[in-house]
Design an enzyme around this catalytic site. Structure first.
Site, PDB file in Angstrom:
ATOM      1  N   ALA A 292       0.537  -1.254  -0.049  1.00  0.00           N
ATOM      2  CA  ALA A 292      -0.183   0.266  -0.156  1.00  0.00           C
ATOM      3  C   ALA A 292       0.764   1.192   0.173  1.00  0.00           C
ATOM      4  O   ALA A 292       0.505   2.426  -0.562  1.00  0.00           O
ATOM      5  CB  ALA A 292      -1.069  -0.322   1.406  1.00  0.00           C
ATOM      6  N   ILE A 294       3.994   1.576  -1.123  1.00  0.00           N
ATOM      7  CA  ILE A 294       5.538   2.242  -2.073  1.00  0.00           C
ATOM      8  C   ILE A 294       4.058   2.272  -3.039  1.00  0.00           C
ATOM      9  O   ILE A 294       3.992   2.467  -4.194  1.00  0.00           O
ATOM     10  CB  ILE A 294       5.444   0.438  -2.836  1.00  0.00           C
ATOM     11  CG1 ILE A 294       6.187   0.012  -1.561  1.00  0.00           C
ATOM     12  CG2 ILE A 294       6.504   0.365  -3.994  1.00  0.00           C
ATOM     13  CD1 ILE A 294       6.873  -1.716  -2.043  1.00  0.00           C
ATOM     14  N   ASP A 338      20.912  39.481 -25.549  1.00  0.00           N
ATOM     15  CA  ASP A 338      21.132  40.688 -26.867  1.00  0.00           C
ATOM     16  C   ASP A 338      20.350  41.138 -27.336  1.00  0.00           C
ATOM     17  O   ASP A 338      18.759  40.305 -27.266  1.00  0.00           O
ATOM     18  CB  ASP A 338      21.774  39.328 -27.503  1.00  0.00           C
ATOM     19  CG  ASP A 338      22.353  39.944 -28.745  1.00  0.00           C
ATOM     20  OD1 ASP A 338      23.026  41.529 -28.414  1.00  0.00           O
ATOM     21  OD2 ASP A 338      22.879  39.115 -29.920  1.00  0.00           O
ATOM     22  N   ASP A 649      29.610  34.872 -27.458  1.00  0.00           N
ATOM     23  CA  ASP A 649      28.725  34.833 -26.513  1.00  0.00           C
ATOM     24  C   ASP A 649      28.788  33.668 -25.407  1.00  0.00           C
ATOM     25  O   ASP A 649      27.945  33.440 -24.648  1.00  0.00           O
ATOM     26  CB  ASP A 649      27.384  35.038 -27.327  1.00  0.00           C
ATOM     27  CG  ASP A 649      27.079  36.321 -27.847  1.00  0.00           C
ATOM     28  OD1 ASP A 649      27.293  37.278 -26.724  1.00  0.00           O
ATOM     29  OD2 ASP A 649      26.582  36.201 -28.157  1.00  0.00           O
ATOM     30  N   ASN A 739      -2.788   0.590  -6.042  1.00  0.00           N
ATOM     31  CA  ASN A 739      -2.180   1.078  -6.734  1.00  0.00           C
ATOM     32  C   ASN A 739      -1.469   1.049  -8.182  1.00  0.00           C
ATOM     33  O   ASN A 739      -0.925   2.100  -8.632  1.00  0.00           O
ATOM     34  CB  ASN A 739      -0.327   0.732  -6.005  1.00  0.00           C
ATOM     35  CG  ASN A 739       0.044   0.908  -4.204  1.00  0.00           C
ATOM     36  OD1 ASN A 739      -1.289   1.823  -3.871  1.00  0.00           O
ATOM     37  ND2 ASN A 739       1.004   1.207  -4.423  1.00  0.00           N
ATOM     38  N   ASP A 743      -3.352   4.888  -9.643  1.00  0.00           N
ATOM     39  CA  ASP A 743      -1.536   5.138  -9.923  1.00  0.00           C
ATOM     40  C   ASP A 743      -0.401   5.738 -11.071  1.00  0.00           C
ATOM     41  O   ASP A 743      -0.270   7.254 -11.058  1.00  0.00           O
ATOM     42  CB  ASP A 743      -0.671   4.520  -8.922  1.00  0.00           C
ATOM     43  CG  ASP A 743      -0.342   4.927  -7.439  1.00  0.00           C
ATOM     44  OD1 ASP A 743      -1.912   5.746  -6.830  1.00  0.00           O
ATOM     45  OD2 ASP A 743       0.552   4.277  -6.034  1.00  0.00           O
TER      46      ASP A 743
END
Length: 934
Positions: A292, A294, A338, A649, A739, A743
Site C-alpha cells: 500500500a 509503495i 541580446d 557569447d 496502486n 497510480d
C-alpha cells in the site's frame, strides 16, 4: 545553368599531400559553383549521412534489470516472496505479474523518451554553409557529402574532414581531437608530406573541431565514420544514460518513502504481535501495508511528464539540449538578452547615410533591393553624377562584406540573407545605389570582425584601378584609425572638429534607435605585407540602420516582469541606441540607465553591484564583460538565463544557469554550450519556455501529491483497521491492484496538464526548495485521511462486526479506495482552481485515464472469472453501490469546497485592497503581483 559532368571523387591520395588544384580535381567539384544538388544526392546515397554511428542500445535484459534496480521494486519482490512462503500463490503471481507489467511500461516509456530526445538532437544538430549550384546555402551538417565546398568562419563547428582551398587568418581549436589546448594556425597554401602527423596537418580541418578565428573555404573529403572523429568513435563502446537533478531527487524521495513504509510496517507488526496475533497473519498484514505504501507509478510518471514537456517545448520553438534545464526554467529570476534578432526582427534596413556635407534617407524595407536614396535637405532623389563620398560608401558597403541576399525559395517575392543581417543591409543599400558586390573584383585579404577591434577589413582589387583596403565598424574605434576624411570629391585631413561632428552625428542617429556603422578606406599597395595593421584610413561616412522590434516582444517583456523575472539587455550596440530600444520594449524605465563596456572596466565588482538594480542595458560589451556580468548576477543570488548567438557569447552562455542559443543565427559553438536553443531566435519564445518549464514542474508536484495522498489513504485505512482490531480489510493483491489502477494512468494524465493561467503571475520558484514542503506534506496527510475516512465508513457500515458480511465489506472498501482516488485526481489539477474553473476539456488525457481505470476496477468486481485472482467473494448489493458512489465523491467534494472557500477569501481581500487609497506608482506592480499570486 549548363550541366557539367563531374569526375568521380578519388581519395586514394592523402588530401594534405595535394595542392588546392589537385584536391579540387580529385573531389570532382567546380570551385565557382560547388556540387550540383543531383550530384550531392547521389553521393549522399553512396556515402550515407554525415553523422557518427549511434552507440548500440543496451540489450533487453539489461533494460529489464534497470527497471527493477529500485528500492520500491525490491520491496514488491520481497512481498511476493513472503506471499509465496505463506502459500498465497495467487497473490504471488499477481504481484510478480504487476512488477513485470510495470517493467514493460517503464521500458516503453524509456524508449519513448529516448526517441523524443533523439528528435531534439536532430533539431539542434549543427549546420554548415555549403556552396551548391552556385548558391551558398545553410544545410544540416548530416547532409554534407564528399566533394562539398564549405565556408568556415569564427565560431563554426567543422562539419566534416576537409582540405582548405582558401584561408584568411584561419585558426582552429582542435583540443577535442588532438588534445592541443592552443588554437592551431591553418592555411590552404601549403602542401605537406604524406607522412605528416595528424596534429601537424595545417591545411586540413577536422570534424568536431571549432574555428577560433578567421575564415576559409574547404572541400570535404571524408564524412561520418570515415572522418578522424569517426575512427575514434569506432574504438568506443558503452552508453551513458542522462540522469537529471530532478530525477535524482525523486529517487531519494522514493527511498525515504520506502524507509517510512518499512518503519510503519514494522511498528504495526509489533503492535499486532503484542496483541497476540499469529505471526503468519502479522506477516501477511505487513506485506499488505508494504504494498500500500509503495508509489509504483512515480518513476513512470516522471519519465513521461518530462518527455511530454520536452515535446511541448519543441512545439513552442524551444529545444532543450540538457534535461536539467527543464527544472531550472521555473526558477529564472533574470534574463540577460541580446538585442539583435532576439528582441528585434533581425532584418536590418539602412535608413540614413551621412557624409561630411550630406544627409540622405533611404527608402524601402527589409532585404528586398527596392528603394532609393533621397537627399534630406532637398527631399529629392539623386540626379546625375553621384558624389564621390557617397559612391565610396556604397562601394565599401558592397566590398567589405561576406553576405549574400538572395530570393527565398520557400516564399516567392521575399528575399533572405545568407550571412550576417547587418552586412545584408549594406548589400541592399549598395544595390539601391546600383552598386553590386559582384563587381568588386578579387578579394586579396581579410581581417574578420571581432568584438575586441569592433571592425572588419578587406583588401580588394577592383576590376579597374588601384587595390583598396575597405573597413567598417563602430564609429569610435574606426575614427581612431583614420587620418583623413572625404569632403565631397576631395580628401582632407581629419581634424578634431570634424571628428566631433561625426561623433555628434553618430550619437544623433543612435538616439533614433539606429545602429550606426562607420565606413573607411585607403589605397593599398601590392607590395605591402598582408599582415597589415589598420591605420591611416580615410573616413567616408556613416550609415544608420534599424532592426525593428518584434511585435510580440513588448507583451512578452510585460509577462516577464509580472512573473518576477527581470530582463536585462546586453548588447554590442551603442548605449544610446540600446537604451532607446529597451525603453520602447519596456525593458528599461525612465529612471534606468545604460552602462558601457568602458564603464564596466572602470568599476570593480563591489561598485558594479550597487548599480545592477538600476541598470537595464549594458552596451558596447565584450565576451569578458558578458561573462563577468553573468557571474556577478549569479553570485548576487540570481538565477540567470543568458542568450547568445556569436562565438563571443559562448563563455557567458555556458556560465549561466540556463544558456540560450539562437537556432537560426547562432554559431555551433554557442549551441553546444547552451542548455536551450530557440528555433525562431525570439525573446517571446523564452517566456513561453519559462511558462512551460513552470508548468512541467507544477505537474510533477501535482502527481507526487496525488500519488502520496492516495498511498497515505490506503496506509491510514489499514492502520486504523488494525488499531480497531478489525479483520484484515484488504488483501495484498488488492492493494497492489489499487496502486496499479489508481497510480498509473491518472498520474500520467496529471503530467499532461497544461500550465495554469496564473503560472506567469507567480514569483520564480526557489531552486533549493524541496519537492515537498512541510505545508504540502500536511495537505497530503489531510487528503489521505479523507480517503481513509471514506473507506473506513463504508467498511464499518457494511461489516458491523458480523463476519458473514466481511466479504461484502471488503469489496465496498476496495471500490471506495479505487473510485475516491480516481475522483480525487481531478481535484489535483490545481491547488486553487476547481475542476469546473479549469474546464473538463482542458485535459482530456486525464479524463480518459480516469475512465479507463474506473472501467478496469468495475471489470474485476463484476466479472466472476476475475474474482479468484483478486480474492473477491461477493458482489456489492444495490444500496452498497449507492454507498460506494457517495463515499467515493466525499474526499474530492471536500477538497473542492476548500478551494471555493479560499477563492472567496482572496476575492474579499482583493476587494478591500482596491477600495484603499491610491498607492504610490513604485509599489503598484508589487501589489498587483501579490493579488495575482493569491
Amino acid at each position: 545553368m549548363p550541366q557539367v559532368t563531374l569526375p568521380e571523387p578519388d581519395y586514394s591520395v592523402a588530401a594534405h599531400h595535394l595542392s588546392t588544384e589537385d584536391v579540387i580535381a580529385h573531389a570532382g567539384v567546380l570551385l565557382d559553383t560547388g556540387l550540383s544538388q543531383s550530384a550531392a544526392t547521389a553521393r549522399l546515397a553512396q556515402a550515407g549521412l554525415n553523422q557518427l554511428a549511434a552507440p548500440p542500445a543496451p540489450s533487453w535484459w539489461l533494460q529489464c534489470l534497470a527497471q527493477v534496480h529500485e528500492v520500491v521494486v525490491w520491496l514488491l519482490l520481497s512481498a511476493a516472496v513472503i506471499a509465496a512462503i505463506l502459500g498465497e500463490w495467487i497473490d504471488t503471481l499477481a504481484i510478480l505479474g504487476i512488477v513485470v507489467l510495470n517493467a514493460a511500461l517503464g521500458i516503453f516509456q524509456q524508449r519513448k523518451a529516448e526517441r523524443a530526445l533523439a528528435a531534439l538532437r536532430q533539431l539542434s544538430a549543427p549546420t554548415a554553409k555549403v556552396l551548391r549550384d552556385g548558391i551558398l546555402q545553410k544545410l544540416p551538417a548530416a547532409e554534407i557529402v564528399p566533394g562539398d565546398l564549405i565556408e568556415l568562419e569564427a565560431g563554426d563547428q567543422v562539419p566534416a574532414d576537409a582540405r582548405l582551398v582558401s584561408s584568411f587568418s584561419l585558426r582552429a581549436a582542435e583540443a577535442t581531437l588532438t588534445g592541443e589546448s592552443v588554437p592551431v594556425d591553418k592555411t590552404a597554401a601549403v602542401i605537406l608530406p604524406e607522412e605528416t602527423p595528424l596534429a601537424e596537418r595545417r591545411n586540413i580541418v577536422y570534424q568536431g573541431t571549432v574555428i577560433a578565428a578567421g575564415k576559409g573555404t574547404a572541400v570535404v573529403y571524408a564524412t561520418g565514420m570515415e572522418t578522424e572523429l569517426g575512427k575514434i568513435a569506432k574504438l568506443l563502446e558503452g552508453h551513458s544514460w542522462e540522469s537529471t537533478p530532478l530525477q535524482q531527487r525523486l529517487t531519494r524521495l522514493g527511498r525515504v518513502l520506502a524507509v517510512i513504509c518499512l518503519g510503519l510496517t514494522a511498528g504495526i507488526g509489533i503492535l499486532q504481535l503484542i496483541r497476540g496475533a499469529a505471526w503468519l497473519e502479522t506477516l501477511h498484514l505487513a506485506v499488505s501495508l508494504a504494498v500500500a505504501a509503495i508509489p509504483e507509478g512515480l518513476p513512470a510518471a516522471v519519465t513521461i511528464t518530462l518527455a511530454v514537456g520536452l515535446e511541448r517545448l519543441v512545439r513552442r520553438n524551444a529545444i532543450i539540449r540538457k534535461l536539467a534545464g527543464v527544472e531550472t526554467l521555473g526558477s529564472i529570476t533574470t534574463i540577460c538578452t541580446d538585442k539583435t534578432g532576439t528582441l528585434t526582427q533581425n532584418e536590418m534596413t539602412v535608413r540614413e547615410v551621412r557624409t561630411l556635407r550630406q544627409s540622405l534617407s533611404v527608402t524601402g524595407a527589409g532585404y528586398a533591393p527596392q528603394g532609393e536614396l533621397i537627399c534630406k535637405e532637398t527631399q529629392l532623389g539623386l540626379d546625375g553624377a553621384m558624389p564621390s563620398a557617397l559612391r565610396r560608401i556604397l562601394e565599401i558597403s558592397a566590398w567589405c562584406n561576406n553576405t549574400q541576399v538572395v530570393p527565398s525559395a520557400e516564399q516567392p517575392g521575399q528575399w533572405i540573407a545568407v550571412g550576417d543581417p547587418t552586412e545584408a543591409a549594406l548589400v541592399v543599400l549598395a544595390r539601391k545605389g546600383n552598386v553590386e558586390s559582384a563587381s568588386r573584383g578579387e578579394l586579396i585579404f581579410e581581417i574578420p570582425f571581432d568584438s575586441e577591434r569592433k571592425m572588419m577589413s578587406v583588401v580588394v582589387q577592383p576590376n579597374s584601378g588601384q587595390a583598396l583596403l575597405c573597413a567598417k565598424g563602430a564609429p569610435e574605434p574606426l575614427l581612431q584609425k583614420c587620418q583623413a576624411i572625404l569632403d565631397g570629391d576631395a580628401v582632407i585631413p581629419l581634424t578634431d572638429s570634424a571628428k566631433d561632428r561625426i561623433l555628434a552625428a553618430a550619437t544623433e542617429l543612435g538616439g533614433q534607435a539606429l545602429r550606426v556603422l562607420g565606413l573607411a578606406y585607403r589605397p593599398w599597395s601590392n607590395t605591402e605585407n598582408p599582415e597589415f595593421s589598420e591605420k591611416n584610413l580615410i573616413f567616408a561616412g556613416l550609415v544608420g540602420m534599424i532592426d525593428p522590434p518584434r511585435v510580440e516582444v513588448k507583451q512578452a517583456v510585460a509577462q516577464c516582469r509580472a512573473a518576477g523575472i527581470r530582463p536585462v539587455m546586453i548588447t554590442g550596440d551603442h548605449p544610446v541606441t540600446a537604451l532607446a530600444i529597451a525603453r520602447e520594449l519596456g525593458i528599461a524605465g525612465e529612471r534606468d540607465i545604460a552602462l558601457s563596456g568602458a564603464d564596466l572596466d572602470a568599476a570593480n565588482d563591489a561598485q558594479l553591484l550597487t548599480k545592477l538594480d538600476q541598470t537595464a542595458v549594458f552596451a558596447r560589451v565584450t565576451a569578458e564583460h558578458k561573462l563577468r556580468l553573468v557571474r556577478l548576477l549569479r553570485h548576487h543570488g540570481k538565477v540567470v538565463a543568458m542568450t547568445g548567438d556569436g562565438v563571443n557569447d559562448a563563455p557567458a552562455v555556458k556560465a549561466a544557469d540556463i544558456g540560450i542559443a539562437m537556432g537560426r543565427t547562432g554559431t555551433d559553438v554557442t549551441k553546444q554550450a547552451a542548455t536551450m536553443v530557440l528555433a525562431d531566435d525570439n525573446f517571446a519564445t523564452i517566456i513561453k519556455a519559462v511558462e512551460e518549464g513552470r508548468g512541467i514542474f507544477d505537474n510533477i508536484q501535482k502527481f507526487i501529491h496525488y500519488l502520496l495522498a492516495g498511498n497515505a489513504g490506503k496506509i491510514l485505512f489499514m492502520l486504523f483497521a488494525t488499531l480497531w482490531a478489525w479483520p484484515n480489510p484488504l488483501l495484498a493483491v488488492q492493494l497492489l491492484w489499487l496502486n496499479l489502477v489508481t497510480d498509473g494512468l491518472p498520474a500520467l494524465g496529471l503530467g499532461m496538464e497544461p500550465p495554469e493561467a496564473g503560472v506567469m503571475r507567480r514569483m520564480p520558484r526557489d531552486p533549493r526548495a524541496n519537492l515537498i514542503s512541510c505545508y504540502q506534506a500536511l495537505w497530503i496527510a489531510a487528503h489521505g485521511l479523507l480517503t481513509a475516512m471514506a473507506a473506513l465508513a463504508g467498511f464499518a457500515w457494511v461489516y458491523q462486526g458480523d463476519t458473514a458480511s466481511l466479504s461484502a465489506a471488503q469489496v465496498v472498501a476496495f471500490c471506495i479506495l479505487a473510485f475516491s482516488q480516481l475522483a480525487y485526481s481531478l481535484t489535483c489539477r490545481s491547488r486553487t482552481l476547481t475542476f469546473w474553473n479549469l474546464g473538463w476539456q482542458t485535459n482530456l488525457p486525464l479524463l480518459t485515464a480516469v475512465a479507463i481505470s474506473a472501467g478496469l476496477q468495475l471489470a474485476i468486481v463484476l466479472i466472476p472469472a476475475l474474482h479468484p485472482l483478486f480474492g473477491i467473494e461477493a458482489y456489492p448489493a444495490g444500496y452498497e453501490w449507492l454507498l460506494i458512489a457517495c463515499l467515493s465523491i466525499f474526499p474530492a467534494a471536500i477538497v473542492e469546497m476548500t478551494k471555493l472557500f479560499g477563492q472567496s477569501i482572496r476575492e474579499r481581500s482583493n476587494s478591500e485592497i482596491s477600495q484603499q487609497a491610491p498607492i504610490a506608482e513604485d509599489n503598484s506592480n508589487a501589489i498587483r503581483t501579490a493579488q495575482a499570486s493569491g
